[in-house]
Scaffold this motif. Structure first.
Motif, PDB file in Angstrom:
ATOM      1  N   UNK A 413       0.809  -1.214   0.000  1.00 13.05           N
ATOM      2  CA  UNK A 413       0.000   0.000   0.000  1.00 13.05           C
ATOM      3  C   UNK A 413       0.844   1.268   0.000  1.00 13.05           C
ATOM      4  N   UNK A 414       1.900   1.290   0.791  1.00 14.58           N
ATOM      5  CA  UNK A 414       2.710   2.499   0.867  1.00 14.58           C
ATOM      6  C   UNK A 414       3.399   2.778  -0.457  1.00 14.58           C
ATOM      7  N   UNK A 415       4.014   1.765  -1.037  1.00 14.73           N
ATOM      8  CA  UNK A 415       4.702   1.953  -2.315  1.00 14.73           C
ATOM      9  C   UNK A 415       3.731   2.370  -3.407  1.00 14.73           C
ATOM     10  N   UNK A 416       2.525   1.805  -3.417  1.00 15.26           N
ATOM     11  CA  UNK A 416       1.583   2.111  -4.488  1.00 15.26           C
ATOM     12  C   UNK A 416       1.099   3.554  -4.366  1.00 15.26           C
ATOM     13  N   UNK A 417       0.842   4.017  -3.163  1.00 20.81           N
ATOM     14  CA  UNK A 417       0.472   5.425  -2.991  1.00 20.81           C
ATOM     15  C   UNK A 417       1.635   6.314  -3.423  1.00 20.81           C
ATOM     16  N   UNK A 418       2.854   5.934  -3.054  1.00 22.17           N
ATOM     17  CA  UNK A 418       4.020   6.698  -3.468  1.00 22.17           C
ATOM     18  C   UNK A 418       4.206   6.686  -4.978  1.00 22.17           C
ATOM     19  N   UNK A 419       3.958   5.550  -5.607  1.00 17.71           N
ATOM     20  CA  UNK A 419       4.051   5.468  -7.064  1.00 17.71           C
ATOM     21  C   UNK A 419       3.003   6.375  -7.705  1.00 17.71           C
ATOM     22  N   UNK A 420       1.819   6.429  -7.100  1.00 21.26           N
ATOM     23  CA  UNK A 420       0.814   7.357  -7.588  1.00 21.26           C
ATOM     24  C   UNK A 420       1.300   8.791  -7.519  1.00 21.26           C
ATOM     25  N   UNK A 421       1.974   9.134  -6.428  1.00 26.92           N
ATOM     26  CA  UNK A 421       2.537  10.473  -6.311  1.00 26.92           C
ATOM     27  C   UNK A 421       3.620  10.714  -7.357  1.00 26.92           C
ATOM     28  N   UNK A 422       4.456   9.712  -7.600  1.00 24.71           N
ATOM     29  CA  UNK A 422       5.470   9.848  -8.632  1.00 24.71           C
ATOM     30  C   UNK A 422       4.866  10.065 -10.008  1.00 24.71           C
ATOM     31  N   UNK A 423       3.782   9.350 -10.305  1.00 23.54           N
ATOM     32  CA  UNK A 423       3.072   9.576 -11.560  1.00 23.54           C
ATOM     33  C   UNK A 423       2.646  11.026 -11.684  1.00 23.54           C
ATOM     34  N   UNK A 424       2.135  11.581 -10.593  1.00 23.22           N
ATOM     35  CA  UNK A 424       1.678  12.970 -10.591  1.00 23.22           C
ATOM     36  C   UNK A 424       2.829  13.930 -10.831  1.00 23.22           C
ATOM     37  N   UNK A 425       3.965  13.694 -10.181  1.00 23.14           N
ATOM     38  CA  UNK A 425       5.130  14.560 -10.357  1.00 23.14           C
ATOM     39  C   UNK A 425       5.554  14.604 -11.817  1.00 23.14           C
ATOM     40  N   UNK A 426       5.449  13.465 -12.489  1.00 20.39           N
ATOM     41  CA  UNK A 426       5.868  13.375 -13.893  1.00 20.39           C
ATOM     42  C   UNK A 426       4.757  13.750 -14.869  1.00 20.39           C
ATOM     43  N   UNK A 427       3.623  14.235 -14.350  1.00 16.40           N
ATOM     44  CA  UNK A 427       2.573  14.729 -15.222  1.00 16.40           C
ATOM     45  C   UNK A 427       1.372  13.833 -15.377  1.00 16.40           C
ATOM     46  N   UNK A 428       1.307  12.740 -14.631  1.00 16.41           N
ATOM     47  CA  UNK A 428       0.187  11.821 -14.733  1.00 16.41           C
ATOM     48  C   UNK A 428      -0.841  12.045 -13.642  1.00 16.41           C
ATOM     49  N   UNK A 429      -1.721  11.071 -13.503  1.00 19.87           N
ATOM     50  CA  UNK A 429      -2.830  11.143 -12.546  1.00 19.87           C
ATOM     51  C   UNK A 429      -3.086   9.724 -12.057  1.00 19.87           C
ATOM     52  N   UNK A 430      -3.364   9.568 -10.764  1.00 21.71           N
ATOM     53  CA  UNK A 430      -3.510   8.224 -10.211  1.00 21.71           C
ATOM     54  C   UNK A 430      -4.744   8.099  -9.334  1.00 21.71           C
ATOM     55  N   UNK A 431      -5.368   6.924  -9.405  1.00 23.38           N
ATOM     56  CA  UNK A 431      -6.364   6.517  -8.428  1.00 23.38           C
ATOM     57  C   UNK A 431      -5.851   5.235  -7.786  1.00 23.38           C
ATOM     58  N   UNK A 432      -5.739   5.238  -6.472  1.00 24.68           N
ATOM     59  CA  UNK A 432      -5.271   4.068  -5.740  1.00 24.68           C
ATOM     60  C   UNK A 432      -6.428   3.537  -4.905  1.00 24.68           C
TER      61      UNK A 432
END
Length: 673
Positions: A413-432
């Motif tokens: 769970x922690x890594x996936x939320x962090x990966x979602x944040x990384x997606x956002x930093x690089x211009x993406x959007x995430x739903x976890x």
């Protein structure tokens, strides 16, 4: 680590001469800055310093080896990354002095910041989480088919954290082009590596995750540079993660105040003899690429740059308090491009045209509309792909949107939320998706210390929505029945929504997905298939931060959300009490105007929620009503909530736990007061 160490040698490397000279300058610049900062620390100009003296070859070698448009995630001792990427010195100095001319406007210190311009993302003090963010950036590169890598630094101490293992595992499973660089400097603050891990090499851990790993001499700038450059070239073509352990040593304290008395003197002496700057200078002189005169001229030039930067930083104004500015920067600006639902009326809360849907179908419909509206949106969660999720909300999504955008995740769970944040930093959007809301505890740090604080710290949005199936009444026991909104309502920077109707469930989810801020979306499991209602078609937004009057009345106000709305409606029907029911819908931001209006109208307030009473969100609501609506009250504010116990399993025990059975009595007592 022993006191007998091999000398640094450079003869086997093939880096061209011009690059070697440039690498020397890149090593010298952070060293001279550090020496100046140590003086500034003693003078009280800066308040803290984490010295990387003796470790510069890792930062410089890595930064020089990557392309300038590839993200790097730094730690305490990576000054060489910032200088190699030509971050303006006056801004660095202003940052360390807490001035508004820095990167965080005085809101954070040291290297706790990022710069999109320079593709650098700094750490938070918890060390490990940036590795997941780097993996998220790498995922974005892979999805966009960009031949790029990301790189995250961590220390030997940080490899003991769960986030390290979660990030490596997920990156390996998804074959993400991320380079995890361990700066093994011998000490985790005062704890030697012999007390931190039992394996011979930290790189050996990569084997267990099925990834390439290797150990190199972190004090040899050519070895670092050539290794990272070669790895990056390979990873851009064939995406995969790599674990790189760089052996070095911390010859100064963890930070200057801690000193080095705990470090054996012979170790410091042995590693000082392997200093990456002086040894490389000797190599260049032996090759005729550097002379004493050139060395002095370069030193003079860099010192002049430092002095100019310090002068510019000194001329900047000091940080001044501004409450409105601070509160205004908690959230990133949000602009809705979808129409709002029609205004609520006493007759119907749902706009037309609409079709009747169960709440679970409304959520699924909203998620599908969000995927169509936002091509950059990626869904991540356990079992959400082929299986469609444990509640089947994403059933059929993979067929429509593909496995890249609908991603099964490991139990990280922690890594996936962090990966979602990384997606956002690089211009993406995430739903976890949390499979059950209770499991969000495993990702707590990423939510409260990364997602929530990112925009406030350095104006980076966190475009992540976290869905949380919550609530009791289904006989699921203590670990699948909690409703934990109060864990997060005290954390500035999060938006929190909690719909009670199918129409709001869809509209709030679409609003959350469109919002550039982190949104926690609470959805009550017991309402999934038991509640139906009219739901508008298409993409519409229910405004976050706006409450709605579910039922108008005059005898008292029931202020509630989620399942509480339905308990209140049943209680009104059973008693005939003319209660006004205010559905908050959003807990952060909170609609204070609506709360004030209903209390002013009825002069009595009953605050109802499913979570336990003590520490529940109702306490905050009651305090606000008591402070700001006191003159409108004809009775004390009443709170009604669940018992202060875990959620029990047996039906009779769960019935006692829930506040529903006590609601009628509470309403009658408040009306009679």
């Amino acid at each position: 680590m022993t006191a007998t160490l091999p000398p640094l040698t450079y003869g086997s490397f093939t880096t061209d001469e011009a690059t070697q000279v440039k690498l020397y300058e890149d090593l010298l610049r952070p060293r001279l800055i550090e020496e100046k900062m140590l003086k500034q620390l003693r003078q009280g100009i800066i308040s803290k310093w984490f010295s990387g003296i003796g470790q510069e070859a890792i930062s410089v070698g890595c930064a020089a080896a990557l392309n300038d448009d590839e993200y790097m995630f730094t730690m305490h001792r990576n000054l060489g990354v910032f200088t190699t990427r030509n971050v303006p010195l006056e801004r660095l100095f202003a940052q360390w002095q807490g001035k508004p001319g820095g990167f965080t406007q005085g809101r954070d210190r040291s290297f706790h910041f990022g710069s999109q311009e320079h593709k650098i993302v700094g750490m938070i003090s918890h060390l490990g989480p940036q590795m997941s963010l780097a993996a998220g950036v790498a995922l974005r590169h892979k999805l966009m088919k960009e031949p790029k890598v990301s790189l995250a630094f961590t220390g030997d101490g940080g490899t003991s954290q769960g986030e390290f293992h979660e990030a490596l595992n997920t990156a390996a499973v998804w074959k993400l082009p991320v380079l995890f660089v361990v700066e093994n400097n011998g000490w985790g603050l005062s704890t030697p590596v012999s007390e931190q891990y039992a394996c011979e090499n930290l790189a050996d851990r990569g084997v267990g995750y099925g990834m390439r790993s290797l150990v190199i001499d972190g004090n040899n700038v050519l070895e670092v540079y050539e290794t990272v450059r070669q790895l990056a070239e390979e990873m851009r073509t064939n995406p995969e993660p790599v674990l790189l352990e760089c052996r070095t040593f911390r010859v100064r304290g963890h930070e200057e105040a801690s000193g080095v008395k705990y470090v054996p003197k012979d170790q410091i002496e042995a590693w000082t003899a392997r200093d990456p700057l002086s040894n490389f200078a000797t190599h260049l002189k032996e090759k005729g690429l550097l002379t004493g005169a050139k060395e002095k001229a370069l030193t003079k030039k860099i010192k002049a740059e430092i002095d100019a930067g310090l002068k510019a930083a000194a001329a900047m104004p000091d940080t001044e308090g501004d409450v409105a500015r601070e509160l205004g920067d908690i959230y990133a600006p949000s602009t809705s491009t979808a129409p709002a639902a029609a205004p609520a009326t006493p007759a119907t809360r749902n706009p037309q045209p609409a079709t009747v849907k169960r709440m679970i179908d409304a959520i699924s419909d909203g998620l599908r509309e969000g995927m169509r509206a936002h091509p950059d949106l990626v869904l991540m969660g356990q079992d959400i792909a082929d299986y469609g999720g444990v509640f089947k909300i994403t059933d059929g999504f993979m067929d429509e949107f593909g496995a890249d955008r609908v991603r099964n995740t490991p139990l990280c769970e922690s890594a996936i939320i962090g990966i979602g944040q990384g997606l956002s930093i690089a211009g993406g959007k995430a739903m976890v998706e949390m499979q059950f809301g209770d499991f969000v505890t495993c990702g707590f740090n990423q939510i409260v210390n990364n997602l929530a604080k990112l925009h406030y710290r350095w104006q980076q949005s966190a475009d992540v929505t976290v869905r949380l199936p919550v609530g009791g009444g289904v006989g699921a026991g203590p670990y699948h029945s909690q409703t934990m909104e109060a864990w997060f309502t005290s954390v500035p920077g999060l938006k929190i929504v909690y719909p009670s109707s199918p129409a709001d469930a869809k509209g709030l989810l679409l609003a959350a997905l469109a919002d550039p801020n982190p949104v926690l979306y609470f959805e009550h499991k017991a309402l999934y298939r038991s509640l139906s209602g009219e739901v508008p078609a298409g993409n519409y937004h229910t405004e976050i931060g706006k409450a709605a009057v579910t039922r108008p009345g005059s005898a008292l106000s029931i202020i509630t959300y989620g399942m509480g709305v339905h308990w209140a409606l049943k209680a009104v029907e059973a008693t005939g009490i003319d209660a006004e029911i205010l559905d908050l819908r959003s807990l952060a931001p909170l609609d204070y105007d609506a709360i004030s209006a209903t209390v002013k109208k009825t002069n009595r307030a009953l605050i109802l929620h499913e979570a336990s009473l003590t520490g529940g969100f109702g306490g905050e609501l009651a305090a606000w009503v008591g402070e700001y609506c006191f003159e409108d009250l004809d009775a004390p504010v009443r709170r009604l909530a669940a018992l202060d116990t875990p959620v029990p399993f047996a039906a009779a025990l769960e019935a006692d736990y829930m506040p529903e059975g006590r609601l009628v009595g509470a309403m009658e007592e408040l009306v009679a007061y």
